[in-house]
Design an enzyme around this catalytic site. Structure first.
Site, PDB file in Angstrom:
ATOM      1  N   LYS A 105       7.264  -4.867  10.562  1.00  0.00           N
ATOM      2  CA  LYS A 105       7.469  -3.678  11.172  1.00  0.00           C
ATOM      3  C   LYS A 105       6.069  -3.054  11.631  1.00  0.00           C
ATOM      4  O   LYS A 105       5.697  -2.400  12.850  1.00  0.00           O
ATOM      5  CB  LYS A 105       8.091  -2.971  10.110  1.00  0.00           C
ATOM      6  N   GLN A 139      -1.174   6.978   8.265  1.00  0.00           N
ATOM      7  CA  GLN A 139      -1.072   7.194   9.747  1.00  0.00           C
ATOM      8  C   GLN A 139      -1.268   8.344  10.645  1.00  0.00           C
ATOM      9  O   GLN A 139      -1.843   7.708  11.479  1.00  0.00           O
ATOM     10  CB  GLN A 139       0.175   7.280  10.340  1.00  0.00           C
ATOM     11  N   GLU A 182       2.973   0.782   0.388  1.00  0.00           N
ATOM     12  CA  GLU A 182       4.489   0.134   0.439  1.00  0.00           C
ATOM     13  C   GLU A 182       4.769  -0.342  -0.854  1.00  0.00           C
ATOM     14  O   GLU A 182       6.328  -0.825  -0.928  1.00  0.00           O
ATOM     15  CB  GLU A 182       4.732  -0.665   1.721  1.00  0.00           C
ATOM     16  N   ARG A 203       9.186   9.004  -3.769  1.00  0.00           N
ATOM     17  CA  ARG A 203       8.490   7.888  -5.029  1.00  0.00           C
ATOM     18  C   ARG A 203       8.414   7.502  -6.326  1.00  0.00           C
ATOM     19  O   ARG A 203       8.855   7.600  -6.721  1.00  0.00           O
ATOM     20  CB  ARG A 203       8.473   6.413  -3.501  1.00  0.00           C
TER      21      ARG A 203
END
Length: 431
Positions: free
Chosen positions: A26, A172, A314, A347
């Site tokens: 991705k 990001q 991640e 998370r």
């Protein structure tokens, strides 16, 4: 989009032995789409992509480029990107829950000569974006709003220059600016002003791919990146398999004491998830590179472990599942992941809640989790519309009979085939 029926996670009473092929990355697919779009927008020509991941996140990026007026042709993993930035009136970009669309597309939209409105899923409205929007304003781009929904009022060009940004909430922010920087009139210098950057290897991936597109990038000074103005070279891109998605399958080998082989594992990957191999080896697993494949043989047992996941956040849900299934009484400490509170869901809170719901012992710290392995019981595992949380529930279900993931369809974000691949892996090992 997501399943509403609870998914009974396959239980593996015996070691799993399987060979798995995972689709493209991705992270690479969405970066190549943006780089190809920028090359086309500069009039340099079309680019092709093979091995592209097709999932909700990548389809949202394709739709974003099409909304901006670019052409993306191809229905499978082979794509061609061409055209110019010519958005239709009242153009709206749907970011869904994709951080890459949310943070990579606005600098690209700033190059248009029309207003572009951005919005996304309800959960996306809680994801950090204000520092990027402030950075665009600092570069002279009119932006209305401090979070979703917001509007970028492009003027046809961006002057560029130097911008300071606190990217401690998401790497990001930096990648999104760097990707478009060479198309700014004066190029771009980005200075990170906050605390330690999370997921720094993802910025290194962005820099490497920019250089592959012919962009001159200077990253010799820590926390500063200089992108010189210039043309992006149209080219052929070949996406590697998604190593982050592969991690869940490798974890299956570890928790069941089996053997899982991933096909097409790159010999020298730019993906940060490759670092999972170091973690697995500390858990007494055997890692072998066989031709173009990677094979992990799990141990008979493993104890808790300490790991800093700052660069590979991640991986946290899968690593937390490994920790919860370690030898009873052993303690694992996962650190460097405070930024995960701003991911698809919080998370850290989600993992703590779900592990404890099944009778586990998981505590949050300021920057991570402390997990004491205890026998788990059957029950429901909530995914929170988060693909990584859903995969973590599947890992737990391998060793705990009767676990149900409430929304396995959340995996469509990055791996729509996950339920089928997972079930085939387990059922193929039962005979």
């Amino acid at each position: 989009m997501s399943s509403i029926e609870p998914w009974p996670a396959p239980f593996a009473p015996t070691p799993v032995h399987a060979t798995v092929t995972v689709p493209g990355s991705k992270s690479q697919t969405n970066r190549t789409l943006v780089l190809a779009a920028l090359a086309a927008a500069q009039g340099q020509g079309s680019s092709t992509i093979t091995g592209a991941l097709r999932s909700r996140d990548t389809d949202l990026m394709i739709e974003a480029l099409q909304t901006l007026g670019l052409r993306v042709d191809g229905t499978g993993s082979e794509l061609t990107v061409s055209g110019r930035i010519r958005p239709c009136p009242e153009a709206r970009v749907d970011c869904g829950l994709a951080g890459t669309v949310l943070r990579f597309a606005p600098p690209l939209a700033a190059l248009s000569a029309a207003p572009i409105t951005f919005d996304g899923d309800e959960q996306a409205r809680a994801r950090p974006i204000a520092p990027l929007l402030d950075a665009l304003r600092g570069l002279g781009v009119p932006v209305d709003g401090a979070g979703l929904p917001f509007r970028v009022q492009g003027t046809g060009s961006v002057a560029g220059g130097t911008v300071a940004i606190d990217a401690s909430a998401s790497s990001q922010f930096v990648s999104g600016l760097l990707l478009s920087g060479a198309s700014f009139t004066d190029g771009l210098t980005v200075q990170h002003t906050g605390s330690e950057l999370p997921s720094a290897p993802h910025i290194a991936m962005t820099v490497q791919m920019l250089r592959q597109a012919g962009v001159d990038v200077d990253d010799s000074i820590p926390n500063r990146w200089l992108v010189r103005p210039g043309a992006l070279r149209p080219r052929h891109w070949d996406a590697e398999p998604d190593l982050t998605n592969a991690v869940a399958f490798l974890a299956a080998a570890v928790v069941t004491g089996g053997t899982v082989t991933i096909t097409g594992w790159p010999a020298d990957s730019v993906q940060p998830a490759k670092n999972i191999l170091d973690i697995l080896q500390t858990l007494n697993s055997t890692v072998r590179h066989i031709d173009s494949c990677l094979q992990v043989q799990g141990p008979q047992s493993y104890r808790g472990f300490d790991v800093d996941l700052r660069d590979v956040g991640e991986l946290t849900p899968s690593v937390a599942a490994l920790a919860a299934l370690a030898s009873p009484g052993s303690v694992s400490r996962l650190a460097g992941i405070a930024h995960l509170r701003g991911h698809e869901t919080d998370r850290l809170a989600a993992l703590s809640t779900e592990i404890n719901r099944l009778g586990g012992n998981c505590e949050q710290t300021s920057d991570g989790l402390v997990i004491t392995a205890t026998p788990l019981r059957p029950g429901s595992w909530r995914a929170y519309a988060d693909h990584r949380m859903a995969m973590a529930g599947a890992i737990v279900g391998l060793r705990v009979a009767g676990v149900e993931v409430d929304d396995i369809g959340a995996t469509s974000k990055t791996l729509p085939e996950f339920p089928q691949l997972w079930t085939e892996m387990v059922e193929g090992s039962s005979g």
